[in-house]
Motif scaffolding. Sequence first.
Motif, PDB file in Angstrom:
ATOM      1  N   ARG A 577       0.831  -1.201   0.000  1.00  0.00           N
ATOM      2  CA  ARG A 577       0.000   0.000   0.000  1.00  0.00           C
ATOM      3  C   ARG A 577       0.867   1.253   0.000  1.00  0.00           C
ATOM      4  O   ARG A 577       0.579   2.220  -0.711  1.00  0.00           O
ATOM      5  N   ALA A 578       1.938   1.249   0.801  1.00  0.00           N
ATOM      6  CA  ALA A 578       2.826   2.410   0.837  1.00  0.00           C
ATOM      7  C   ALA A 578       3.481   2.634  -0.520  1.00  0.00           C
ATOM      8  O   ALA A 578       3.628   3.780  -0.969  1.00  0.00           O
ATOM      9  N   ALA A 579       3.881   1.546  -1.188  1.00  0.00           N
ATOM     10  CA  ALA A 579       4.503   1.674  -2.508  1.00  0.00           C
ATOM     11  C   ALA A 579       3.520   2.233  -3.523  1.00  0.00           C
ATOM     12  O   ALA A 579       3.871   3.064  -4.368  1.00  0.00           O
ATOM     13  N   GLU A 580       2.279   1.776  -3.446  1.00  0.00           N
ATOM     14  CA  GLU A 580       1.256   2.272  -4.369  1.00  0.00           C
ATOM     15  C   GLU A 580       0.988   3.759  -4.133  1.00  0.00           C
ATOM     16  O   GLU A 580       0.837   4.533  -5.088  1.00  0.00           O
ATOM     17  N   MET A 581       0.927   4.164  -2.854  1.00  0.00           N
ATOM     18  CA  MET A 581       0.703   5.567  -2.539  1.00  0.00           C
ATOM     19  C   MET A 581       1.886   6.416  -2.982  1.00  0.00           C
ATOM     20  O   MET A 581       1.717   7.521  -3.514  1.00  0.00           O
TER      21      MET A 581
END
Length: 709
Positions: A577-581
């Motif tokens: 999720r952090a990478a996508e954000m």
Amino acid sequence: MAASDSARVLITAALPYANGPIHIGHLAGAYLPADLYARYQRLQGRDVAFICGSDEMGVAILMRSLKEDTTPREIVDRYHPQIKEAFDRFGMSFDHYGRTTSDVHRETSQDFFRALAAKDTFTLTAEEQLYDPEAEMFLADRFVRGTCPVCGYEEAYGDQCEKCGSSLSPKELINPRSALTDATPEFRETTHWYLPLGELQPKLEAWIDAREDWKPNVMGQVKSWLTEGLRDRAITRDVPWGVPVPPDVAEAAGVAAEGKVIYVWFDAPIGYISATKEWAQAQGTPDAWKTYWQQDDTHLVHFIGKDNIVFHCLMFPAMLMEHGDYVLPAQVPANEFLNLEGRKLSTSRGWAVWLHEYLDDFPPDLLRYALATTLPETKDADFSWTDFQTRVNSELADVLGNFVNRTLTFTHRFFDGEVPPLQQVTAEEQAVLDALAAAPARIGDAYDSYRMREAIFETMQVARLGNKFFNDSEPWHTRKTDPQRAANTLHLCLQLCAALGVWLDPVMPHRAARLRAMLRLTDVRTSAPDAPASDRGWTAAGQPLLPEGHAIGEAEILFSKLEDDTINAQIENLRTRAAEMEESTDTPTPDTPSPEAPYAPPKDQITYDDFVKLDLRVGTVTTAEPVPKADKLLRLEVDLGYEERQVVAGIAEHMTPEEITGRKVVVVANLQPRTLFGLESQGMVLMSEDRDGTLNVLAAKGENGAVVL
């Protein structure tokens, strides 16, 4: 005045903004500590009102609605029920959870405003403020972004720089811009009401100086603000969302009321009062709120995070003082921030654990316990999924669950499921009774002093005592060689289990209820609001609660161990999720060592023969305590299976005794002993050191004494 000396305890937890879900940082900062305290006070039989609610009038709500091209009402109506449901599932025991869009809150806030206006508390000032010509509206502080004049941070808000913490005004920002349209704002004249904090500072200083038992982190921040000198603060805004300024007050002042609302940090703490009114109305006693807010023998406690200290320790007390009809807070035990996996928690970057998502995967009590043992009470703390797993497996399952299970199982196998008699008590058995009797005061003192982590640690020490006593007494042998000794062992272990069924109720109310059900322990006080009254509560649990011959229920598994795959999935979800954000915002994730940060160079090569000389063993830390006059050292007792070792470790600046107690560690078992501060260190606990100097305990598995190859 302590809570125990007061007639009633009024507890508030910071009102969460209804513009997003709750995450674990919120829980560790304000909500779980408040719930632990409220539940403990109820178990003591004290008159408790625990109040909270959604803050629905903030500029953050308006900003989100503009970003999503919707209305503020739609935003708060979406998130208020989500937040309330998550709190309910987590086990938050609010007596009332309100919302600041209610009619009661609007009326209470306006009446409070009128009262201060009638006393000429406010100053009325006509001034130039920033105006967005494209949005055609005055810009509230949070609608202005720019460069901080103190530290140069380019994304500072108009009221505060979130990087250096400086209090600002929009006029002080360098290169200000509208957060709505990115337009360069222009100055236009408007009129606002101000709370004259500068004039009120002497009164506030005298009151603060009398707070002798407040936490150092709270007093340090408050004293810093006072040293710099308080500035008058505008308590109205020109925005289309908020509690309207009372028209009669505006008319008397000759100011057009249309479009003017009360500043959220004036109306939000009044939400504590309005929510208490709603609670009293729901009880059928509409005037009962006055007992809690207007009688001097009330002990008022605000639980907040450190970013709210100035408002709860200076601004709200100033408002209460000027009104004159309300009690002032007895305590404001603010917590520091919780980091996540070694990095600053960031909702905008997806680096967060959301409560509602956690509750879809795990029982609430596991997180309540893990967070309670990691609360950032005096400094920032860190939550990691591997530490969560260790807490559950090594402490809840291996210590508490194991003790309860084998105590109940042995009782059913060898004593027909009934509490055996206690006769001819030995010195060792009397020591257990003495420890039981001393525990409620020791644990209770920690709760009363807002040392929640210590309270949880001391509660778990009761389970550790039970395990050790069970092992040392060896009832599997004595049931044949000395049946009365076996009977005494099980009798005492059952009493310890019963006491834990009471003392664990604040931190793990769901599992504590299951434990009491297994023991068929009834007619004891619980920590739930409006629980049935009982004379047997916190203190009574220091004496045997189960009579001889009492029939217990069947043993059930209280805690199941968490597998690596389960934990790894959570870590992977977080990183994904952090990478996508990060990809969507094209902004690097902060608070991690840069790719250019140097690693420690490898040491000189050694041979395999050199390596095998090391005897590395798995052990469990059973005791941890500070070393007097040595700020960096902790004295550890480590169970290696075949023996106990004392190890002096230089980790006190990185973790507390509560954080390492119960952890599985790797010990260099054949290291030559050496003496530090008069203590012999009989080994070394292996740690890893990150590039920023952070120390981490190396996770270990296997039985105590297992050889690490």
